[in-house]
Design a protein around this motif. Structure first.
Motif, PDB file in Angstrom:
ATOM      1  N   ARG A 193      -6.620 -34.329 -19.515  1.00 21.14           N
ATOM      2  CA  ARG A 193      -5.783 -33.199 -19.136  1.00 21.14           C
ATOM      3  C   ARG A 193      -4.828 -33.607 -18.027  1.00 21.14           C
ATOM      4  O   ARG A 193      -4.969 -34.635 -17.384  1.00 21.14           O
ATOM      5  CB  ARG A 193      -6.661 -32.036 -18.660  1.00 21.14           C
ATOM      6  N   GLY A 194      -3.831 -32.778 -17.800  1.00 22.10           N
ATOM      7  CA  GLY A 194      -2.925 -32.989 -16.679  1.00 22.10           C
ATOM      8  C   GLY A 194      -3.595 -32.622 -15.377  1.00 22.10           C
ATOM      9  O   GLY A 194      -4.785 -32.324 -15.319  1.00 22.10           O
ATOM     10  N   LEU A 195      -2.816 -32.659 -14.291  1.00 25.70           N
ATOM     11  CA  LEU A 195      -3.347 -32.354 -12.977  1.00 25.70           C
ATOM     12  C   LEU A 195      -3.157 -30.878 -12.652  1.00 25.70           C
ATOM     13  O   LEU A 195      -2.106 -30.296 -12.920  1.00 25.70           O
ATOM     14  CB  LEU A 195      -2.631 -33.182 -11.910  1.00 25.70           C
ATOM     15  N   GLN A 196      -4.190 -30.304 -12.049  1.00 26.45           N
ATOM     16  CA  GLN A 196      -4.112 -28.909 -11.609  1.00 26.45           C
ATOM     17  C   GLN A 196      -4.086 -28.867 -10.091  1.00 26.45           C
ATOM     18  O   GLN A 196      -4.908 -29.509  -9.437  1.00 26.45           O
ATOM     19  CB  GLN A 196      -5.315 -28.123 -12.121  1.00 26.45           C
ATOM     20  N   PHE A 197      -3.160 -28.112  -9.546  1.00 27.23           N
ATOM     21  CA  PHE A 197      -3.013 -27.971  -8.115  1.00 27.23           C
ATOM     22  C   PHE A 197      -4.196 -27.198  -7.528  1.00 27.23           C
ATOM     23  O   PHE A 197      -4.598 -26.159  -8.068  1.00 27.23           O
ATOM     24  CB  PHE A 197      -1.709 -27.235  -7.813  1.00 27.23           C
ATOM     25  N   LEU A 198      -4.768 -27.715  -6.420  1.00 27.90           N
ATOM     26  CA  LEU A 198      -5.862 -27.032  -5.747  1.00 27.90           C
ATOM     27  C   LEU A 198      -5.415 -26.385  -4.435  1.00 27.90           C
ATOM     28  O   LEU A 198      -5.686 -25.211  -4.192  1.00 27.90           O
ATOM     29  CB  LEU A 198      -6.993 -28.016  -5.417  1.00 27.90           C
ATOM     30  N   LEU A 199      -4.775 -27.183  -3.584  1.00 27.63           N
ATOM     31  CA  LEU A 199      -4.355 -26.671  -2.280  1.00 27.63           C
ATOM     32  C   LEU A 199      -3.378 -27.637  -1.635  1.00 27.63           C
ATOM     33  O   LEU A 199      -3.211 -28.772  -2.104  1.00 27.63           O
ATOM     34  CB  LEU A 199      -5.566 -26.441  -1.362  1.00 27.63           C
ATOM     35  N   LYS A 200      -2.747 -27.163  -0.546  1.00 26.51           N
ATOM     36  CA  LYS A 200      -1.784 -27.991   0.161  1.00 26.51           C
ATOM     37  C   LYS A 200      -1.809 -27.689   1.653  1.00 26.51           C
ATOM     38  O   LYS A 200      -2.189 -26.596   2.075  1.00 26.51           O
ATOM     39  CB  LYS A 200      -0.375 -27.746  -0.382  1.00 26.51           C
ATOM     40  N   TYR A 201      -1.391 -28.695   2.421  1.00 23.43           N
ATOM     41  CA  TYR A 201      -1.139 -28.509   3.845  1.00 23.43           C
ATOM     42  C   TYR A 201       0.321 -28.850   4.098  1.00 23.43           C
ATOM     43  O   TYR A 201       0.772 -29.960   3.790  1.00 23.43           O
ATOM     44  CB  TYR A 201      -2.029 -29.402   4.710  1.00 23.43           C
ATOM     45  N   ILE A 202       1.030 -27.880   4.669  1.00 20.21           N
ATOM     46  CA  ILE A 202       2.428 -28.117   5.038  1.00 20.21           C
ATOM     47  C   ILE A 202       2.565 -28.023   6.557  1.00 20.21           C
ATOM     48  O   ILE A 202       3.097 -28.908   7.209  1.00 20.21           O
ATOM     49  CB  ILE A 202       3.364 -27.104   4.349  1.00 20.21           C
ATOM     50  N   THR A 203       2.062 -26.931   7.104  1.00 18.08           N
ATOM     51  CA  THR A 203       2.090 -26.719   8.543  1.00 18.08           C
ATOM     52  C   THR A 203       1.125 -25.590   8.849  1.00 18.08           C
ATOM     53  O   THR A 203       0.634 -24.923   7.937  1.00 18.08           O
ATOM     54  CB  THR A 203       3.505 -26.390   9.030  1.00 18.08           C
ATOM     55  N   GLY A 204       0.825 -25.389  10.140  1.00 19.30           N
ATOM     56  CA  GLY A 204       0.000 -24.249  10.497  1.00 19.30           C
ATOM     57  C   GLY A 204      -1.461 -24.582  10.639  1.00 19.30           C
ATOM     58  O   GLY A 204      -1.832 -25.665  11.114  1.00 19.30           O
ATOM     59  N   ASN A 225      -5.114 -25.792  10.469  1.00 25.22           N
ATOM     60  CA  ASN A 225      -5.609 -27.069   9.951  1.00 25.22           C
ATOM     61  C   ASN A 225      -6.581 -26.902   8.794  1.00 25.22           C
ATOM     62  O   ASN A 225      -6.803 -27.844   8.038  1.00 25.22           O
ATOM     63  CB  ASN A 225      -6.289 -27.861  11.073  1.00 25.22           C
ATOM     64  N   LEU A 226      -7.177 -25.752   8.648  1.00 24.61           N
ATOM     65  CA  LEU A 226      -8.093 -25.498   7.542  1.00 24.61           C
ATOM     66  C   LEU A 226      -7.346 -24.682   6.488  1.00 24.61           C
ATOM     67  O   LEU A 226      -6.937 -23.553   6.747  1.00 24.61           O
ATOM     68  CB  LEU A 226      -9.331 -24.744   8.024  1.00 24.61           C
ATOM     69  N   VAL A 227      -7.166 -25.278   5.337  1.00 22.71           N
ATOM     70  CA  VAL A 227      -6.452 -24.587   4.268  1.00 22.71           C
ATOM     71  C   VAL A 227      -7.414 -24.278   3.144  1.00 22.71           C
ATOM     72  O   VAL A 227      -8.288 -25.075   2.821  1.00 22.71           O
ATOM     73  CB  VAL A 227      -5.261 -25.420   3.735  1.00 22.71           C
ATOM     74  N   LYS A 228      -7.248 -23.104   2.566  1.00 20.34           N
ATOM     75  CA  LYS A 228      -8.108 -22.678   1.470  1.00 20.34           C
ATOM     76  C   LYS A 228      -7.313 -22.717   0.178  1.00 20.34           C
ATOM     77  O   LYS A 228      -6.105 -22.444   0.158  1.00 20.34           O
ATOM     78  CB  LYS A 228      -8.641 -21.282   1.746  1.00 20.34           C
ATOM     79  N   GLY A 229      -8.024 -23.062  -0.902  1.00 26.05           N
ATOM     80  CA  GLY A 229      -7.346 -23.204  -2.173  1.00 26.05           C
ATOM     81  C   GLY A 229      -8.105 -22.548  -3.309  1.00 26.05           C
ATOM     82  O   GLY A 229      -8.903 -21.636  -3.105  1.00 26.05           O
ATOM     83  N   SER A 230      -7.841 -23.059  -4.488  1.00 28.79           N
ATOM     84  CA  SER A 230      -8.422 -22.485  -5.699  1.00 28.79           C
ATOM     85  C   SER A 230      -9.890 -22.860  -5.834  1.00 28.79           C
ATOM     86  O   SER A 230     -10.331 -23.884  -5.313  1.00 28.79           O
ATOM     87  CB  SER A 230      -7.656 -22.984  -6.919  1.00 28.79           C
ATOM     88  N   TYR A 231     -10.628 -22.033  -6.587  1.00 29.24           N
ATOM     89  CA  TYR A 231     -12.011 -22.309  -6.989  1.00 29.24           C
ATOM     90  C   TYR A 231     -12.946 -22.534  -5.804  1.00 29.24           C
ATOM     91  O   TYR A 231     -13.944 -23.243  -5.935  1.00 29.24           O
ATOM     92  CB  TYR A 231     -12.068 -23.519  -7.929  1.00 29.24           C
ATOM     93  N   GLY A 232     -12.654 -21.948  -4.659  1.00 29.51           N
ATOM     94  CA  GLY A 232     -13.533 -22.056  -3.508  1.00 29.51           C
ATOM     95  C   GLY A 232     -13.379 -23.324  -2.690  1.00 29.51           C
ATOM     96  O   GLY A 232     -14.146 -23.561  -1.753  1.00 29.51           O
ATOM     97  N   PHE A 233     -12.415 -24.159  -3.047  1.00 28.31           N
ATOM     98  CA  PHE A 233     -12.184 -25.399  -2.299  1.00 28.31           C
ATOM     99  C   PHE A 233     -11.377 -25.136  -1.028  1.00 28.31           C
ATOM    100  O   PHE A 233     -10.567 -24.212  -0.963  1.00 28.31           O
ATOM    101  CB  PHE A 233     -11.448 -26.421  -3.150  1.00 28.31           C
ATOM    102  N   GLU A 234     -11.598 -25.976  -0.049  1.00 27.12           N
ATOM    103  CA  GLU A 234     -10.819 -25.959   1.179  1.00 27.12           C
ATOM    104  C   GLU A 234     -10.641 -27.387   1.667  1.00 27.12           C
ATOM    105  O   GLU A 234     -11.340 -28.301   1.203  1.00 27.12           O
ATOM    106  CB  GLU A 234     -11.513 -25.109   2.258  1.00 27.12           C
ATOM    107  N   ALA A 235      -9.699 -27.587   2.559  1.00 27.41           N
ATOM    108  CA  ALA A 235      -9.473 -28.924   3.099  1.00 27.41           C
ATOM    109  C   ALA A 235      -9.103 -28.801   4.560  1.00 27.41           C
ATOM    110  O   ALA A 235      -8.465 -27.842   4.983  1.00 27.41           O
ATOM    111  CB  ALA A 235      -8.372 -29.641   2.324  1.00 27.41           C
ATOM    112  N   GLU A 236      -9.509 -29.809   5.310  1.00 28.58           N
ATOM    113  CA  GLU A 236      -9.257 -29.813   6.742  1.00 28.58           C
ATOM    114  C   GLU A 236      -8.291 -30.921   7.094  1.00 28.58           C
ATOM    115  O   GLU A 236      -8.560 -32.105   6.856  1.00 28.58           O
ATOM    116  CB  GLU A 236     -10.552 -29.988   7.523  1.00 28.58           C
ATOM    117  N   PHE A 237      -7.172 -30.550   7.677  1.00 31.46           N
ATOM    118  CA  PHE A 237      -6.176 -31.505   8.136  1.00 31.46           C
ATOM    119  C   PHE A 237      -6.527 -31.951   9.547  1.00 31.46           C
ATOM    120  O   PHE A 237      -6.736 -31.124  10.433  1.00 31.46           O
ATOM    121  CB  PHE A 237      -4.789 -30.864   8.119  1.00 31.46           C
ATOM    122  N   ASN A 238      -6.638 -33.265   9.738  1.00 31.29           N
ATOM    123  CA  ASN A 238      -6.959 -33.806  11.051  1.00 31.29           C
ATOM    124  C   ASN A 238      -5.906 -34.851  11.396  1.00 31.29           C
ATOM    125  O   ASN A 238      -5.924 -35.977  10.872  1.00 31.29           O
ATOM    126  CB  ASN A 238      -8.359 -34.429  11.048  1.00 31.29           C
TER     127      ASN A 238
END
Lengths: 115, 114
Positions: A42-53, A55-68
């Motif tokens: 399959r192709g790639l599905q977008f989950l989440l992004k960090y642009i600014t603001g 540091n903890l960003v929340k995305g699809s399907y309960g995923f999150e990411a921490e920018f450090n």
């Protein structure tokens, strides 16, 4: 040159446990960071992004990411893994070094969630 | 379906033949990208269009590769005189104008050169 590293080829987690998929980056300016997921053939599905603001960003399907910024990391996390989360995960940074904003991807991390 | 669509999904061709792939981006997106993904690797950038203008080509895009986006809508990627090393998944992505916008990917075209 801008780059992304995913140090783990594979991450194994038991269903219900928290998961972390690691990503570190190298950019010359402020990073635009992304996580995508790919299921087989399959192709790639977008989950989440960090642009600014925040540091903890929340995305699809309960995923999150921490920018450090100090550790130049952008780890993907989920509090409780599901078997259906098993897939290939890609971290990416937007390349603004003389280009038009294409993405530079890591090699990917295969996530395997066992029942 | 208002996502990015690619056609065909799979293509098997003999070495030396020409192949052409099509990508239909999300209609309001003016930016379109082609990537190539080989087994065990992340996608690698091939080329970029803003509207109908091809503004950037990667060094991965050899002379046998050509891409077009007539009228700034759909795009085609042609590979001439295919080689076994061209076997890969070819992904198309589109995104809107703002710099922070995410790219949306199609399902890809898997090319096998035999």
């Amino acid at each position: 040159a801008q780059s992304v590293a995913q140090p783990e080829d594979q991450v194994n987690v038991a269903e219900g446990n928290p998961l972390t998929v690691k990503c570190t980056y190298s950019v010359s300016g402020n990073p635009y960071l992304f996580w995508y997921v790919q299921y087989p053939n399959r192709g790639l599905q977008f989950l989440l992004k960090y642009i600014t603001g925040d540091n903890l960003v929340k995305g699809s399907y309960g995923f999150e990411a921490e920018f450090n910024k100090s550790q130049t990391s952008f780890h993907l996390k989920k509090p409780s893994a599901l078997v259906s989360d098993s897939a290939l995960y890609f971290c990416a940074v937007r390349d603004y070094g003389g280009s038009q904003g294409n993405l530079i991807f890591g090699k990917g991390t295969k996530l395997s969630v066992k029942p | 379906d208002t996502g990015v669509s690619q056609d065909p999904r799979h293509k098997i061709t003999k070495r030396g033949q020409n192949v052409t792939f099509r990508c239909d981006p999300i209609s309001e997106h003016n930016r379109l990208y082609w990537y190539r993904q080989t087994l065990g690797q992340g996608p690698e950038f091939l080329t970029y269009f803003q509207n109908e203008a091809q503004l950037e080509k990667s060094r991965l895009l050899s002379d046998r590769f050509s891409a077009e986006r007539p009228k700034g809508s759909f795009s085609t990627l042609e590979i001439q005189r295919t080689e076994q090393g061209d076997s890969a998944m070819y992904l198309c992505a589109s995104r809107g104008e703002q710099g922070g916008n995410e790219a949306f990917f199609g399902q890809g075209t898997r090319l096998t050169v035999v």
